[in-house]
Enzyme design. Structure first.
Site, short mmCIF file in Angstrom:
data_model
loop_
_atom_site.label_atom_id
_atom_site.label_comp_id
_atom_site.label_asym_id
_atom_site.label_seq_id
_atom_site.Cartn_x
_atom_site.Cartn_y
_atom_site.Cartn_z
N GLN A 180 72.74 25.72 34.03
CA GLN A 180 73.97 26.40 33.58
C GLN A 180 75.23 25.85 34.26
O GLN A 180 76.33 26.06 33.77
CB GLN A 180 73.88 27.91 33.85
CG GLN A 180 72.85 28.64 33.00
CD GLN A 180 73.22 28.75 31.52
OE1 GLN A 180 74.38 28.57 31.12
NE2 GLN A 180 72.24 29.02 30.68
N ALA A 201 71.01 19.17 27.97
CA ALA A 201 72.23 18.77 27.24
C ALA A 201 72.82 19.87 26.37
O ALA A 201 74.03 19.96 26.21
CB ALA A 201 71.92 17.54 26.37
N CYS A 328 65.23 33.60 26.30
CA CYS A 328 63.77 33.56 26.37
C CYS A 328 63.19 34.91 26.00
O CYS A 328 62.00 35.06 25.79
CB CYS A 328 63.32 33.22 27.78
SG CYS A 328 63.90 31.62 28.25
N1 PLP Z 1 67.20 27.02 33.34
C1 PLP Z 1 68.23 27.83 33.02
C2 PLP Z 1 69.05 28.42 34.11
C3 PLP Z 1 68.52 28.08 31.68
O1 PLP Z 1 69.54 28.88 31.38
C4 PLP Z 1 67.71 27.50 30.69
C5 PLP Z 1 67.96 27.79 29.27
O2 PLP Z 1 68.41 28.84 28.91
C6 PLP Z 1 66.68 26.65 31.08
C7 PLP Z 1 66.44 26.44 32.42
C8 PLP Z 1 65.80 25.98 30.06
O3 PLP Z 1 66.48 24.93 29.44
P1 PLP Z 1 65.96 24.40 28.01
O4 PLP Z 1 66.47 25.36 26.99
O5 PLP Z 1 66.57 23.05 27.89
O6 PLP Z 1 64.50 24.37 28.07
#
Ligand code: PLP
Length: 385
Positions: A180, A201, A328
């Protein structure tokens, strides 16, 4: 219908320049970057040029950038590989980490019997640094500390310099999920105390499906995916050339425009805090998100004074896209972060909302959101929903 997007911590729109850079590559045929012929060499050249651009943006060495399919994969790679390659015996983390860290660590615990310790938190989700120091002092087994730079739900920014100092004092490795933070603040890997960091990205106006792990040059990790020798044997699989080009351009543009864009979004967030306090005074700000110096300027997280799990749905019907927290959590489940920092009374009587801003938002988006939030709260209270 007029649609307002205020869920930028989940994913951002792409910049036009990023789309153009990717289309240029997609339209031409490039070979497999591992092939030794002309087509393959052309791809390899583009990938290495992109890697350099990314490294320059964060003052790292190009060889410290390992491409992955996402921030999730970068976190998995760093955590899973370091317990094998570095013989880590203990991981110290926080209960407020992203699920790609928490679930990975719990899985590691189940399968490798590594010790896992959760750091104590203060009232607003701040890391208790003294507790970390105590844990490191009392046990000298090889330790990896995994703490995120900016929380994706409540926006708290970690004091990474202090944490890094303590990790160094006790000879521990330091991984930070910078998903973030990256692209929204200047990052200087020569000065930051990380052994590992992760990035994605689509959090800074680039494409989904591409991220990277920053792995400091002195450290050798093995791939957790079995296959070819790509990415210095650290991440097998043919590189995603279109994504890599998009990622490099997105990060470069984020850096070039950072000061101006940061100011613009900071102003929006301040305006949103001001308007919320004025129009819905019962609103509670979660974590440190209303402290502009201690939280990331793209995220605001509030409790609104009514309990109704359909709030997100009602707002969506009005054309407003916001979330309950981390993307998530599909549906209206309350996230582990909000549960962890809130008391039962709040959880039973209020509904959490994450508002996250981007360069594409305008003041009128905030006005529209607050107008409908206010109307909705009034309607739901009146009708005793
Ligand atoms: N780490 C954090 C702090 C996030 O906010 C997110 C996605 O929301 C992720 C990891 C995971 O990233 P990605 O969506 O590219 O898997």
């Amino acid at each position: 219908m007029n649609r307002i997007y205020l869920d930028n911590a989940s994913t951002t729109f792409l910049r036009n320049e990023v789309i153009d850079s990717m289309i240029k590559i997609i339209k031409k045929f490039y070979g497999n970057p591992s092939s030794p012929h002309w087509f393959g060499r052309k791809s390899r050249f583009i990938i290495e040029k992109s890697r350099k651009l990314i490294a320059n943006s964060i003052n790292a060495h190009p060889s410290e950038i390992i491409f992955t399919s996402s921030g999730t994969e970068a976190n998995n790679l760093i955590l899973r590989s370091s317990i094998i390659s570095l013989k880590i015996k203990r991981i110290i983390t926080s209960p407020l980490e992203h699920l790609s860290v928490i679930k990975t660590i719990l899985d590691i615990y189940k399968n490798y019997k590594i010790n896992i310790e959760f750091i104590k938190l203060k009232k607003k989700g701040e890391i208790d640094i003294e507790n970390l120091e105590k844990k490191l002092k009392n046990n000298s087994s090889t330790t990896l500390v995994s703490l995120m730079y900016a929380n994706n739900e409540i926006g708290n920014i970690l004091d990474v310099k202090n944490i890094g100092f303590i990790c160094k004092k006790y000879n521990s490795y330091f991984h930070s999920d910078t998903v973030q933070y990256m692209g929204h603040y200047k990052i200087n890997m020569k000065k930051l105390p990380f052994h590992f960091a992760s990035a994605s990205a689509h959090k800074f106006y680039g494409p989904v499906g591409i991220g990277f792990a920053f792995i400091r040059n002195s450290i050798k990790l093995k791939s957790i995916i079995t296959g070819g020798n790509q990415e210095k044997n650290i991440r097998a699989g043919t590189e995603n050339i279109y994504g890599i080009v998009g990622l490099a351009n997105a990060l470069n543009l984020a850096n070039i425009n950072l000061n101006f864009e940061k100011k613009k979004i900071e102003k929006l967030k301040k305006y949103c805090i001001f308007s919320l306090k004025k129009e819905i005074p019962e609103v509670i700000f979660n974590g440190l998100c209303n402290d502009n110096n201690k939280s990331i300027y793209t995220i605001l997280n509030i409790f609104i004074p009514i309990k109704n799990d359909l709030i997100y749905f009602y707002l969506d019907l009005k054309g407003i896209s916001i979330s309950n927290g981390s993307s998530c959590f599909t549906s209206s489940k309350i996230s582990h972060v909000i549960k962890h920092i809130s008391n039962i009374k709040k959880l039973n009587n209020m509904t959490p909302i994450r508002i996250s801003f981007s360069i594409f938002n305008k003041k009128k988006d905030i006005d529209f959101l607050i107008l409908h939030l206010k109307k909705l709260i009034f309607f739901l209270k009146k009708n005793k929903y």
